[in-house]
Design an enzyme around this catalytic site. Structure first.
Site, PDB file in Angstrom:
ATOM      1  N   VAL A 129     -58.826 -24.358  43.657  1.00  0.00           N
ATOM      2  CA  VAL A 129     -57.675 -23.558  43.233  1.00  0.00           C
ATOM      3  C   VAL A 129     -56.787 -24.431  42.358  1.00  0.00           C
ATOM      4  O   VAL A 129     -56.509 -25.589  42.702  1.00  0.00           O
ATOM      5  CB  VAL A 129     -56.884 -23.025  44.450  1.00  0.00           C
ATOM      6  CG1 VAL A 129     -55.672 -22.222  44.002  1.00  0.00           C
ATOM      7  CG2 VAL A 129     -57.795 -22.186  45.339  1.00  0.00           C
ATOM      8  N   HIS A 167     -55.781 -24.705  50.463  1.00  0.00           N
ATOM      9  CA  HIS A 167     -56.098 -24.514  51.883  1.00  0.00           C
ATOM     10  C   HIS A 167     -56.086 -23.027  52.246  1.00  0.00           C
ATOM     11  O   HIS A 167     -56.931 -22.556  52.991  1.00  0.00           O
ATOM     12  CB  HIS A 167     -55.057 -25.222  52.753  1.00  0.00           C
ATOM     13  CG  HIS A 167     -54.970 -26.704  52.548  1.00  0.00           C
ATOM     14  ND1 HIS A 167     -53.855 -27.313  52.038  1.00  0.00           N
ATOM     15  CD2 HIS A 167     -55.859 -27.705  52.808  1.00  0.00           C
ATOM     16  CE1 HIS A 167     -54.044 -28.621  51.989  1.00  0.00           C
ATOM     17  NE2 HIS A 167     -55.253 -28.893  52.440  1.00  0.00           N
ATOM     18  N   HIS A 175     -51.395 -25.788  51.177  1.00  0.00           N
ATOM     19  CA  HIS A 175     -51.064 -25.167  49.889  1.00  0.00           C
ATOM     20  C   HIS A 175     -52.073 -24.058  49.600  1.00  0.00           C
ATOM     21  O   HIS A 175     -52.917 -23.742  50.457  1.00  0.00           O
ATOM     22  CB  HIS A 175     -51.029 -26.232  48.783  1.00  0.00           C
ATOM     23  CG  HIS A 175     -52.255 -27.110  48.749  1.00  0.00           C
ATOM     24  ND1 HIS A 175     -53.519 -26.616  48.535  1.00  0.00           N
ATOM     25  CD2 HIS A 175     -52.412 -28.455  48.923  1.00  0.00           C
ATOM     26  CE1 HIS A 175     -54.396 -27.623  48.550  1.00  0.00           C
ATOM     27  NE2 HIS A 175     -53.751 -28.747  48.800  1.00  0.00           N
ATOM     28  N   ASP A 215     -62.849 -31.420  46.567  1.00  0.00           N
ATOM     29  CA  ASP A 215     -63.387 -32.687  47.072  1.00  0.00           C
ATOM     30  C   ASP A 215     -64.910 -32.586  47.050  1.00  0.00           C
ATOM     31  O   ASP A 215     -65.566 -32.452  48.086  1.00  0.00           O
ATOM     32  CB  ASP A 215     -62.862 -32.953  48.485  1.00  0.00           C
ATOM     33  CG  ASP A 215     -61.350 -33.093  48.501  1.00  0.00           C
ATOM     34  OD1 ASP A 215     -60.846 -34.200  48.301  1.00  0.00           O
ATOM     35  OD2 ASP A 215     -60.662 -32.052  48.662  1.00  0.00           O
ATOM     36  N   SER A 232     -53.156 -30.107  44.974  1.00  0.00           N
ATOM     37  CA  SER A 232     -53.413 -31.161  45.958  1.00  0.00           C
ATOM     38  C   SER A 232     -52.123 -31.472  46.694  1.00  0.00           C
ATOM     39  O   SER A 232     -51.028 -31.406  46.108  1.00  0.00           O
ATOM     40  CB  SER A 232     -53.890 -32.427  45.229  1.00  0.00           C
ATOM     41  OG  SER A 232     -53.780 -33.550  46.089  1.00  0.00           O
ATOM     42  N   SER A 233     -52.255 -31.836  47.959  1.00  0.00           N
ATOM     43  CA  SER A 233     -51.066 -32.261  48.715  1.00  0.00           C
ATOM     44  C   SER A 233     -50.433 -33.468  48.041  1.00  0.00           C
ATOM     45  O   SER A 233     -49.228 -33.689  48.155  1.00  0.00           O
ATOM     46  CB  SER A 233     -51.452 -32.613  50.149  1.00  0.00           C
ATOM     47  OG  SER A 233     -52.158 -31.547  50.742  1.00  0.00           O
TER      48      SER A 233
END
Ligand code: AMP
Length: 281
Positions: free
Chosen positions: A176, A37, A34, A150, A185-186
């Site tokens: 972001v 990343h 996303h 994280d 987040s995934s």
């Protein structure tokens, strides 16, 4: 864009890049790529001549009953994202490639991994530090890029690299967010519309606390108490923790002074969300 699946292929690819004198940037991910990343890939592109992304859902950092099986794995879309961001190679190993069945070696960072998420996800950070060490040894990057999203992971990896004299520079890039504040987040894809709306209480509480610190509030207990109240008021949820710790060594603070990390983990429905903000007291 090269898709590499074996350690040997990566060594060959990196060997050639290195022979050509190229500075190698590395972005480790679990895929389901996303904007967060992508921001790391762009930072790597800006700072390096060659960018390598790993896409590997690492089983050893998931606990029993966590979401390893259902974690999203949209490989074709991920490879397209890498291509769009000018990545040179994506390393997509199998579990067997990364973990031969007779592996008996792990990497442990103590103390920094005991609090925050470490207290709620036993073994998680051992999985992270072991896989990141392996990936660093495979890719041998000059620089590796991690997200502030994280925050504990970033602090743990910085310390591991320092303690074990690993020859890699660690760059931590800002979190972001969606326009409404939700940290990307995934795992956001697990949220129903109602849960997603409720999840805004996390970033809202962090922003509230940040404003309080700016206005001079320094008392950790009252900040945390009010954040907890706000998040509880948004709907049914399980708060794993809301803590204010030193931003570098992650020791709990009673008073906000110096660079502090306000970090939280909250379960909404079946989804565990984390978010954080750095404040200066
Ligand atoms: P993951 O695929 O979740 O393991 O994340 C791979 C890397 O992307 C880690 O360094 C994360 O901290 C980083 N990352 C994940 N989400 C974000 C975000 N919203 N903003 C910045 N970095 C992120």
């Amino acid at each position: 864009m090269n898709k590499l699946e074996t350690i040997e292929q990566v060594r060959k690819y990196v060997g050639e890049a290195r022979k050509a004198g190229r500075r190698i940037g590395f972005v480790p991910t679990m895929g389901a790529l996303h904007e967060g990343h992508r921001s790391l890939m762009r930072a790597a592109r800006a700072a390096c001549d060659e960018v390598i992304v790993s896409i590997f859902v690492n089983p050893t950092q998931f606990g029993p009953g966590e979401d390893f099986e259902r974690y999203p794995r949209p490989l074709e879309a991920d490879l397209a994202a890498c291509r769009e961001e000018g990545v040179g190679a994506a390393f997509c190993p199998s579990v067997a490639e990364m973990y031969p069945p007779d592996s008996v070696t792990t990497v442990t960072v103590s103390r920094l991994t005991e609090g925050l998420c470490g207290a709620h996800r036993p073994g998680h950070f051992n999985g992270v530090t072991t896989v990141v060490t392996k990936l660093f040894n495979i890719v041998q990057p000059d620089v590796a890029f991690f997200g502030q999203k994280d925050a504990q992971q970033a602090a743990v990896i910085r310390r591991m690299v320092r303690d074990l004299c690993m020859p890699v520079e660690i760059v931590v890039c800002p979190t972001v967010r969606e326009p409404d504040g939700l940290a990307i987040s995934s795992r956001n894809s697990y949220l129903s519309a109602g849960e997603r709306a409720q999840a805004l209480s996390l970033s809202a509480a962090l922003r509230w606390a940040e404003a309080q610190v700016r206005a001079g509030q320094r008392d950790v207990e009252s900040l945390v108490r009010e954040m907890r109240r706000q998040i509880d008021a948004a709907g049914p949820c399980g708060i794993d923790y809301i803590e204010i710790v030193d931003a570098d060594d992650l020791r709990p603070k009673a008073v906000v002074e110096g660079r502090c990390l306000i970090a939280l983990a909250v379960r909404i429905g079946n989804t565990r969300l984390i978010d954080n903000m750095v404040v200066e007291g």
